[in-house]
Design a protein around this motif. Structure first.
Motif, mmCIF file in Angstrom:
data_model
loop_
_atom_site.group_PDB
_atom_site.id
_atom_site.type_symbol
_atom_site.label_atom_id
_atom_site.label_comp_id
_atom_site.label_asym_id
_atom_site.label_seq_id
_atom_site.Cartn_x
_atom_site.Cartn_y
_atom_site.Cartn_z
ATOM 1 N N ILE A 4 0.926 -1.180 -0.043
ATOM 2 C CA ILE A 4 0.161 -0.078 0.024
ATOM 3 C C ILE A 4 0.981 1.286 0.012
ATOM 4 C CG2 ILE A 4 -1.714 1.325 1.344
ATOM 5 C CD1 ILE A 4 -2.487 -1.480 2.706
ATOM 6 N N PHE A 5 1.009 1.909 -1.180
ATOM 7 C CA PHE A 5 1.840 3.094 -1.192
ATOM 8 C C PHE A 5 0.981 4.266 -0.781
ATOM 9 C CE2 PHE A 5 4.296 0.072 -4.182
ATOM 10 C CZ PHE A 5 5.350 0.407 -3.541
ATOM 11 N N ILE A 6 1.739 5.363 -0.055
ATOM 12 C CA ILE A 6 0.952 6.241 0.095
ATOM 13 C C ILE A 6 1.680 7.504 -0.470
ATOM 14 C CG2 ILE A 6 0.446 7.884 2.233
ATOM 15 C CD1 ILE A 6 0.475 5.394 3.975
ATOM 16 N N ILE A 20 4.278 10.363 7.491
ATOM 17 C CA ILE A 20 5.277 9.091 7.624
ATOM 18 C C ILE A 20 4.983 8.508 9.265
ATOM 19 C CG2 ILE A 20 7.465 7.779 7.776
ATOM 20 C CD1 ILE A 20 8.507 9.615 5.488
ATOM 21 N N ARG A 21 4.790 9.482 10.015
ATOM 22 C CA ARG A 21 4.783 9.226 11.499
ATOM 23 C C ARG A 21 3.300 8.571 11.817
ATOM 24 N NH1 ARG A 21 6.135 14.070 12.860
ATOM 25 N NH2 ARG A 21 3.851 14.706 13.643
ATOM 26 N N GLN A 22 2.394 9.134 11.151
ATOM 27 C CA GLN A 22 0.788 8.752 11.374
ATOM 28 C C GLN A 22 0.507 7.404 10.409
ATOM 29 O OE1 GLN A 22 -1.688 12.178 11.497
ATOM 30 N NE2 GLN A 22 -0.669 12.684 13.513
ATOM 31 N N THR A 23 1.399 6.968 9.668
ATOM 32 C CA THR A 23 0.957 5.646 8.588
ATOM 33 C C THR A 23 1.824 4.581 9.095
ATOM 34 O OG1 THR A 23 2.153 6.659 7.146
ATOM 35 C CG2 THR A 23 -0.044 7.291 6.868
ATOM 36 N N GLN A 24 2.423 4.657 10.157
ATOM 37 C CA GLN A 24 3.122 3.332 10.332
ATOM 38 C C GLN A 24 2.124 2.295 11.057
ATOM 39 O OE1 GLN A 24 6.465 2.800 9.781
ATOM 40 N NE2 GLN A 24 6.558 4.988 8.828
ATOM 41 N N PHE A 25 1.416 1.745 10.324
ATOM 42 C CA PHE A 25 0.765 0.503 10.886
ATOM 43 C C PHE A 25 0.840 -0.860 10.564
ATOM 44 C CE2 PHE A 25 -1.528 2.438 7.299
ATOM 45 C CZ PHE A 25 -1.751 0.999 6.532
ATOM 46 N N GLU A 29 -0.372 -9.307 5.351
ATOM 47 C CA GLU A 29 -0.396 -9.585 4.253
ATOM 48 C C GLU A 29 0.201 -8.302 3.490
ATOM 49 O OE1 GLU A 29 -3.921 -10.719 1.788
ATOM 50 O OE2 GLU A 29 -4.706 -10.950 3.554
ATOM 51 N N TYR A 30 0.057 -7.055 4.133
ATOM 52 C CA TYR A 30 0.361 -5.716 3.411
ATOM 53 C C TYR A 30 1.513 -4.955 4.079
ATOM 54 C CZ TYR A 30 -4.445 -6.451 2.047
ATOM 55 O OH TYR A 30 -5.547 -6.905 1.557
ATOM 56 N N ARG A 31 2.079 -4.414 2.979
ATOM 57 C CA ARG A 31 3.422 -3.691 3.581
ATOM 58 C C ARG A 31 3.333 -2.079 3.097
ATOM 59 N NH1 ARG A 31 8.962 -5.735 0.675
ATOM 60 N NH2 ARG A 31 7.491 -5.313 -1.013
ATOM 61 N N ILE A 32 3.556 -1.214 4.018
ATOM 62 C CA ILE A 32 3.476 0.164 3.743
ATOM 63 C C ILE A 32 4.639 0.700 2.652
ATOM 64 C CG2 ILE A 32 3.366 2.682 4.624
ATOM 65 C CD1 ILE A 32 0.788 0.717 4.889
ATOM 66 N N GLY A 33 4.516 1.567 1.905
ATOM 67 C CA GLY A 33 5.502 2.169 1.147
ATOM 68 C C GLY A 33 4.976 3.658 0.924
ATOM 69 N N TYR A 34 6.035 4.504 0.445
ATOM 70 C CA TYR A 34 6.040 5.997 0.288
ATOM 71 C C TYR A 34 6.334 6.237 -1.228
ATOM 72 C CZ TYR A 34 4.940 5.734 5.079
ATOM 73 O OH TYR A 34 4.500 5.334 6.553
ATOM 74 N N LYS A 35 5.349 7.142 -1.755
ATOM 75 C CA LYS A 35 5.673 7.574 -3.143
ATOM 76 C C LYS A 35 5.748 9.085 -3.120
ATOM 77 C CE LYS A 35 2.281 8.124 -6.450
ATOM 78 N NZ LYS A 35 2.689 9.478 -7.033
ATOM 79 N N ASN A 57 11.010 0.343 0.665
ATOM 80 C CA ASN A 57 9.835 0.556 -0.181
ATOM 81 C C ASN A 57 9.366 2.016 -0.606
ATOM 82 O OD1 ASN A 57 8.230 -1.372 -1.308
ATOM 83 N ND2 ASN A 57 6.610 -1.518 0.276
ATOM 84 N N LEU A 58 10.375 2.637 -1.111
ATOM 85 C CA LEU A 58 10.315 4.114 -1.532
ATOM 86 C C LEU A 58 9.908 4.297 -3.113
ATOM 87 C CD1 LEU A 58 12.705 6.144 0.633
ATOM 88 C CD2 LEU A 58 10.512 5.566 1.026
ATOM 89 N N TRP A 59 9.146 4.952 -3.511
ATOM 90 C CA TRP A 59 8.910 4.996 -5.020
ATOM 91 C C TRP A 59 9.166 6.281 -5.454
ATOM 92 C CZ3 TRP A 59 3.076 3.616 -6.748
ATOM 93 C CH2 TRP A 59 2.879 3.825 -8.170
ATOM 94 N N LEU A 60 9.808 6.794 -6.321
ATOM 95 C CA LEU A 60 9.817 7.967 -6.837
ATOM 96 C C LEU A 60 9.250 8.189 -8.142
ATOM 97 C CD1 LEU A 60 11.479 10.826 -6.236
ATOM 98 C CD2 LEU A 60 13.333 9.699 -7.542
ATOM 99 N N ASP A 61 8.227 8.680 -8.219
ATOM 100 C CA ASP A 61 7.208 8.821 -9.456
ATOM 101 C C ASP A 61 7.574 9.909 -10.431
ATOM 102 O OD1 ASP A 61 5.031 8.164 -10.759
ATOM 103 O OD2 ASP A 61 3.412 9.079 -9.458
ATOM 104 N N LEU A 62 8.588 9.666 -11.194
ATOM 105 C CA LEU A 62 9.125 10.710 -12.148
ATOM 106 C C LEU A 62 8.263 10.863 -13.448
ATOM 107 C CD1 LEU A 62 12.917 10.353 -11.772
ATOM 108 C CD2 LEU A 62 11.616 11.964 -10.658
#
Ligand code: C5P
Length: 230
Positions: A4-6, A20-25, A29-35, A57-62
């Motif tokens: 689940i990318f945020i 980032i602080r408030q989405t550390q759950f 089955e699911y892993r958090i990532g950041y875009k 799990n970082l995604w750079l959306d270029l």
């Protein structure tokens, strides 16, 4: 494990830290990532901030969309960002461009996964005609999926409505879907939307969510997301 990318769509570093602080759950089955997209990456301190992030799990959306040489060179230019796992390019850039980008990733950052973006989820069948396309979105995405596969992309970005036929074409590739909304959420500019549960049930390996999670009360939004996935 599904992702689940945020989408950290803001130009404000303090807001990113809060997201980032408030989405550390934790969710089985699911892993958090950041875009990080253009809004943050283009800010004066955005790139430096991303460079210093010690999370997975970082995604750079270029969403690179240029001639092969320039697109490949953009991959070279981010070779110092070793913490980035994913980067996006527009499949409409064509086979030669996609191959050039893959080649650059192999040379400069072997761990970087390249995702091919198909027709943006903000397009509808009528708005796609305005820019000269004559095929339906479904037919276009099918063609783009074949191209992405041919270019050996690691994954494909599409709407959750297209997953089923894409899965047949891109058997082992990751399928990442934006245009995700919780029940009752505003659609904003997105046209081809689906709920998180439906997207995963259709076969998405990852979803990406921005405004539904980061606007308003982030913790409450996350709670709504968790409930919707149960
Ligand atoms: O706020 P919302 O959930 O609509 O945000 C979706 C995110 O996914 C945005 O960051 C947008 O740039 C990105 N994205 C998209 N459609 C694509 C690829 C990426 O909406 N095809």
């Amino acid at each position: 494990m599904k992702n689940i990318f945020i989408a950290c769509d803001t130009n404000n570093i303090q807001k990113i830290k809060k997201i980032i602080r408030q989405t550390q759950f934790r969710l089985k089955e699911y892993r958090i990532g950041y875009k990080f997209g253009l809004e943050f990456f283009y800010t004066r301190n955005g790139r430096k901030f991303i460079e210093g992030l010690k999370i997975n799990n970082l995604w750079l959306d270029l969403k690179t969309f240029d001639i092969p040489n320039t697109s490949a060179a953009s991959i070279k230019s981010i070779r110092d960002l070793k913490n980035i796992s994913y980067v996006t390019v527009h499949v409409s850039g064509g086979l030669q461009m996609l191959k050039a980008v893959k080649k650059a990733a192999k040379k400069y950052n072997k761990k970087l996964k390249i995702l091919g973006v198909t027709v943006l989820t903000s397009f509808s069948n009528s708005s796609i005609k305005e820019i000269g396309y004559t095929k339906s979105i479904k037919d276009l995405v099918k063609k783009q999926a074949l191209l992405a596969k041919k270019a050996n992309m690691n994954g494909i970005v599409c709407s959750a409505h297209e997953i089923k036929f894409i899965k047949k074409i891109c058997k082992k590739m990751e399928i990442i879907t934006p245009g995700i909304r919780l029940k009752g959420d505003k659609l904003n500019d997105q046209k081809r939307v689906m709920s998180p549960r439906e997207a995963f049930d259709n076969g998405a390996t990852s979803i990406v969510m921005g405004r539904s999670l980061i606007e308003g009360n982030i913790k409450n939004n996350i709670q709504k997301l968790i409930e919707s996935l149960k």
